[in-house]
Design an enzyme around this catalytic site. Structure first.
Site, short mmCIF file in Angstrom:
data_model
loop_
_atom_site.label_atom_id
_atom_site.label_comp_id
_atom_site.label_asym_id
_atom_site.label_seq_id
_atom_site.Cartn_x
_atom_site.Cartn_y
_atom_site.Cartn_z
N SER A 30 0.79 -1.24 0.00
CA SER A 30 0.00 0.00 0.00
C SER A 30 0.82 1.28 0.00
O SER A 30 0.25 2.37 -0.09
CB SER A 30 -0.97 0.00 1.18
OG SER A 30 -2.00 -0.91 0.95
N MET A 31 2.12 1.18 0.07
CA MET A 31 2.95 2.37 -0.16
C MET A 31 2.86 2.80 -1.62
O MET A 31 3.33 3.89 -1.98
CB MET A 31 4.39 2.09 0.26
CG MET A 31 4.54 1.96 1.77
SD MET A 31 6.18 1.40 2.32
CE MET A 31 7.22 2.78 1.83
#
Length: 372
Positions: free
Chosen positions: A51-52
């Site tokens: 999710s970065m």
């Protein structure tokens, strides 16, 4: 402290970078990038970012907004005419671009549902597994799942950024990896950030929390999330090498700590060369209110990341306006503009490096070290 976490077998390996006012004051790698082969973790080791990825893709969208090719209040159907999810009562509300960017769309994640939930029944991919389907097919399935709430009326972490990625592809006529390269990684010379690893290239091997030691991830391995944070994540580590897997706007990027520090530092210092100041300010502004508790009490959400609204309620030394998020493979990062502070922690152990005790320990150690 990082080495202690390795010694206690809470993580296999980690890289941490701390910058204060643009200067790197701490950069350390500990443990192993691959336990079975004994490969040592190095500061430049590359990871599956999970999710970065979301802030990278959201910045691309913001750049398209700056150029007038996209608008926050555009209906998603303007670009994806067939994407028309409905509420449980069968009505079809309008999902706007701002809803995708702030996760107020009413969409969800399979990882947050029980196995008998609609997302599992429909075979929806969270972008981390090997579902063997295209992005278009995933969005078709996603549109069949009922919305959790009317868009704009709530907050729920979701596949919104994957939908945003499809919008970006439609507007730019590029693949999402090409668009991220053009609008984000190339301007910042982030040479280690991309969506597909080259054959034979080495990434940090991912592990799942386990007792007495973390467990090496295997094909489509389901890993239960910590209590209160959802159900379970289905991981396919080989996806990082599969050029045929769809590029997930919410979870698909690869990269290292140095690149990500460079990215968030560009945001902290005003946005250039990526964003105009007003766009950067908008992304850093809470859109949903602290009641959303996006990282626990006191946290709201901007465009692409959580925003700290109430430090006292959050019981954190971080300043108001701190940006923070993480990644399911075992990562956490934050930027405290008040203290001119950036911290990036990448580990190869889920979920200790994302939401375990180590995250708070790193945060508190950093603030203890820079306390006036």
């Amino acid at each position: 402290m990082l080495q202690k976490a390795v010694n206690e077998q809470r993580i296999v390996g980690a890289v941490a970078v701390v910058a204060v006012d643009g200067k790197i004051v701490f950069r350390q790698a500990v443990g192993l990038a691959d336990r079975e082969s004994g490969k040592v973790m190095r500061p430049e080791t590359e990871f599956r970012l999970a999710s970065m990825t979301k802030p990278l893709v959201t910045v691309v969208a913001m750049r398209l907004i700056e150029s007038g090719q996209l608008h926050l209040d555009d209906a998603v159907t303007r670009y994806l005419p067939d994407f028309r999810p409905r509420l449980p009562d069968g009505t079809e509300p309008v999902i706007r671009i701002r809803d995708l960017m702030a996760h107020t769309s009413g969409l969800g994640y399979r990882l947050l549902e029980q196995e008998d939930g609609a997302y599992a029944r429909l075979g929806i991919s969270d972008g981390l597994d090997d579902a063997g389907i295209s992005l278009q097919e995933n969005l078709r399935r996603l549109a069949e799942a009922p919305l959790y709430f009317e868009p704009g009326k709530g907050w729920r972490y979701s596949l919104s950024t994957d939908v945003l990625g499809a919008v970006i592809e439609e507007i730019t006529r590029m693949s999402l990896p090409e668009a991220v390269a053009r609008y984000v990684t190339q301007p910042l010379s982030m040479t280690h950030t991309r969506f597909v690893a080259r054959p034979g290239e080495e990434l940090a091997t991912p592990y799942a929390d386990g007792h007495p030691t973390p467990v090496r991830m295997t094909h489509n391995m389901t890993v239960p999330l910590p209590e209160g944070q959802g159900h379970a994540v289905r991981f396919e580590p080989a996806r990082a090498f599969n050029a045929r897997a769809f590029a997930s706007g919410g979870a698909g990027a690869l990269g290292n700590a140095d690149d990500f520090v460079q990215f968030v530092e560009s945001i902290r210092t005003g946005g250039a060369p990526l964003l105009q100041p007003q766009s950067r300010e908008l992304m850093m502004t809470d859109q949903v209110g602290e009641q959303a508790a996006t990282q626990g009490p006191g946290w709201g959400f901007g465009f692409g990341w959580a925003v700290l609204v109430n430090p006292s309620l959050a019981q954190t030394p971080q300043g108001k306006g701190t940006l923070q998020w993480g990644g399911a493979y075992g990562h956490n990062w934050f930027v405290d503009p008040q203290r001119k502070l950036t911290v990036v922690l990448l580990t190869n152990t889920a979920f200790e490096g994302m939401a375990g005790a180590l995250v708070t320990q790193v945060r508190d150690a950093v603030y203890a070290g820079i306390a006036p």
